[in-house]
Design a protein around this motif. Structure first.
Motif, PDB file in Angstrom:
ATOM      1  N   UNK A   1       0.935  -0.839   0.369  1.00 24.06           N
ATOM      2  CA  UNK A   1      -0.075  -0.032  -0.146  1.00 24.06           C
ATOM      3  C   UNK A   1       0.326   1.271   0.240  1.00 24.06           C
ATOM      4  N   UNK A   2       0.523   1.490  -0.950  1.00 21.82           N
ATOM      5  CA  UNK A   2       1.665   3.217  -0.721  1.00 21.82           C
ATOM      6  C   UNK A   2       0.904   3.898   0.669  1.00 21.82           C
ATOM      7  N   UNK A   3       1.873   5.513   0.427  1.00 22.76           N
ATOM      8  CA  UNK A   3       1.858   6.223   1.204  1.00 22.76           C
ATOM      9  C   UNK A   3       0.116   6.848   0.783  1.00 22.76           C
ATOM     10  N   UNK A   4      -0.214   7.461   0.401  1.00 20.64           N
ATOM     11  CA  UNK A   4      -1.724   7.931  -0.286  1.00 20.64           C
ATOM     12  C   UNK A   4      -2.257   7.234   0.396  1.00 20.64           C
ATOM     13  N   UNK A   5      -2.531   5.732   0.169  1.00 21.83           N
ATOM     14  CA  UNK A   5      -3.329   4.781   0.740  1.00 21.83           C
ATOM     15  C   UNK A   5      -3.198   4.677   1.486  1.00 21.83           C
ATOM     16  N   UNK A   6      -2.154   4.319   2.316  1.00 20.60           N
ATOM     17  CA  UNK A   6      -2.493   4.270   3.654  1.00 20.60           C
ATOM     18  C   UNK A   6      -3.275   5.237   4.397  1.00 20.60           C
ATOM     19  N   UNK A   7      -2.970   6.885   4.290  1.00 18.09           N
ATOM     20  CA  UNK A   7      -3.787   8.000   4.798  1.00 18.09           C
ATOM     21  C   UNK A   7      -5.026   7.821   4.792  1.00 18.09           C
ATOM     22  N   UNK A   8      -5.598   7.925   2.883  1.00 17.62           N
ATOM     23  CA  UNK A   8      -7.337   7.503   3.146  1.00 17.62           C
ATOM     24  C   UNK A   8      -7.345   6.466   3.997  1.00 17.62           C
ATOM     25  N   UNK A   9      -6.764   4.925   4.012  1.00 14.83           N
ATOM     26  CA  UNK A   9      -7.587   4.079   4.864  1.00 14.83           C
ATOM     27  C   UNK A   9      -7.856   5.075   6.573  1.00 14.83           C
ATOM     28  N   UNK A  10      -6.793   5.795   6.508  1.00 14.13           N
ATOM     29  CA  UNK A  10      -6.463   6.450   8.143  1.00 14.13           C
ATOM     30  C   UNK A  10      -7.623   6.867   8.370  1.00 14.13           C
ATOM     31  N   UNK A  11      -8.215   7.516   7.165  1.00 16.79           N
ATOM     32  CA  UNK A  11      -9.275   8.834   7.783  1.00 16.79           C
ATOM     33  C   UNK A  11     -10.849   8.234   7.268  1.00 16.79           C
ATOM     34  N   UNK A  12     -10.645   7.426   6.590  1.00 18.51           N
ATOM     35  CA  UNK A  12     -11.622   5.948   6.697  1.00 18.51           C
ATOM     36  C   UNK A  12     -12.125   5.356   7.983  1.00 18.51           C
ATOM     37  N   UNK A  13     -11.137   4.909   8.127  1.00 23.87           N
ATOM     38  CA  UNK A  13     -11.247   4.469   9.865  1.00 23.87           C
ATOM     39  C   UNK A  13     -11.670   5.696  11.358  1.00 23.87           C
ATOM     40  N   UNK A  14     -10.911   6.635  10.513  1.00 18.23           N
ATOM     41  CA  UNK A  14     -11.418   8.061  12.073  1.00 18.23           C
ATOM     42  C   UNK A  14     -12.751   8.138  11.915  1.00 18.23           C
ATOM     43  N   UNK A  15     -13.584   7.957  10.279  1.00 15.65           N
ATOM     44  CA  UNK A  15     -14.744   7.900  10.418  1.00 15.65           C
ATOM     45  C   UNK A  15     -15.779   7.523  10.441  1.00 15.65           C
ATOM     46  N   UNK A  16     -15.387   6.194  10.303  1.00 16.19           N
ATOM     47  CA  UNK A  16     -15.860   4.669  11.124  1.00 16.19           C
ATOM     48  C   UNK A  16     -16.122   4.945  12.178  1.00 16.19           C
ATOM     49  N   UNK A  17     -14.982   4.723  12.902  1.00 13.09           N
ATOM     50  CA  UNK A  17     -14.452   4.665  14.021  1.00 13.09           C
ATOM     51  C   UNK A  17     -15.328   5.997  15.004  1.00 13.09           C
ATOM     52  N   UNK A  77     -14.092  -3.485   9.456  1.00 14.00           N
ATOM     53  CA  UNK A  77     -14.106  -2.528   8.499  1.00 14.00           C
ATOM     54  C   UNK A  77     -13.546  -2.575   7.117  1.00 14.00           C
ATOM     55  N   UNK A  78     -13.652  -3.228   6.195  1.00 17.62           N
ATOM     56  CA  UNK A  78     -13.370  -3.622   5.035  1.00 17.62           C
ATOM     57  C   UNK A  78     -13.612  -1.955   3.752  1.00 17.62           C
ATOM     58  N   UNK A  79     -11.879  -1.343   3.928  1.00 21.16           N
ATOM     59  CA  UNK A  79     -11.485  -0.285   2.704  1.00 21.16           C
ATOM     60  C   UNK A  79     -10.991  -0.956   1.836  1.00 21.16           C
ATOM     61  N   UNK A  80     -11.451  -0.485   0.833  1.00 21.39           N
ATOM     62  CA  UNK A  80     -11.035  -0.622  -0.529  1.00 21.39           C
ATOM     63  C   UNK A  80     -10.500   0.535  -1.507  1.00 21.39           C
ATOM     64  N   UNK A  81      -9.531   1.489  -1.666  1.00 20.64           N
ATOM     65  CA  UNK A  81      -9.350   2.201  -2.273  1.00 20.64           C
ATOM     66  C   UNK A  81      -9.150   1.820  -3.676  1.00 20.64           C
ATOM     67  N   UNK A  82      -9.966   2.355  -5.029  1.00 25.28           N
ATOM     68  CA  UNK A  82     -10.345   2.642  -6.337  1.00 25.28           C
ATOM     69  C   UNK A  82      -9.143   2.598  -6.689  1.00 25.28           C
ATOM     70  N   UNK A  83      -9.271   3.711  -6.794  1.00 30.62           N
ATOM     71  CA  UNK A  83      -8.000   5.052  -7.212  1.00 30.62           C
ATOM     72  C   UNK A  83      -7.765   6.161  -6.609  1.00 30.62           C
ATOM     73  N   UNK A  84      -6.479   6.818  -6.725  1.00 27.52           N
ATOM     74  CA  UNK A  84      -5.921   7.871  -6.133  1.00 27.52           C
ATOM     75  C   UNK A  84      -5.439   8.739  -7.563  1.00 27.52           C
ATOM     76  N   UNK A  85      -5.630   9.832  -7.733  1.00 30.61           N
ATOM     77  CA  UNK A  85      -4.636  10.461  -9.172  1.00 30.61           C
ATOM     78  C   UNK A  85      -4.954  12.296  -8.277  1.00 30.61           C
TER      79      UNK A  85
END
Length: 121
Positions: A1-17, A77-85
């Motif tokens: 997982x690249x750095x952006x994807x890791x940061x995005x997943x962390x944000x999603x966990x902040x939202x759900x948790x 919580x399953x998080x799938x990062x589909x695309x980052x641009x």
């Protein structure tokens, strides 16, 4: 997982948790101030419900998500990062109570959820 994807997943966990734990700070950190959260609702999309960041943060503080979480058998919580641009990203989230498509935007303060479309499984 690249750095952006890791940061995005962390944000999603902040939202759900944050929602499940009634943690206003985590919810506030995850949402863009101009969030638009929608669902098809009871009338199968004839009119879309509309929720703002302010409402989500308020409901989080009132414990709405804590009540939801208390009835869950599994808080996975399953998080799938589909695309980052560049400064935008698209994510799908699967959990017991919610299925959500999220759009995130990179801001000066990090990744934030700008759009959400959700339903219950």
């Amino acid at each position: 997982m690249d750095e952006d994807a890791g940061l995005i997943v962390a944000v999603v966990h902040d939202y759900f948790e944050g929602w499940f734990d009634g943690d206003v700070a985590r919810m506030g950190r995850a949402l863009h101030r101009d969030l638009v959260k929608r669902s098809a609702g009871e009338d199968r999309g004839a009119a879309l419900s509309f929720v703002t960041a302010e409402q989500m943060i308020g409901w989080t503080g009132e414990g709405e998500g804590v009540q939801v979480a208390s009835g869950l058998a599994d808080r996975a919580i399953e998080v799938e990062v589909l695309d980052v641009r560049r400064d935008i990203a698209s994510v799908v989230v699967r959990s017991e109570p919610y299925y959500e498509y999220l759009h995130l935007v990179r801001t000066r303060d990090g990744w934030k959820i700008a759009n959400a479309l959700w339903c219950t499984p």
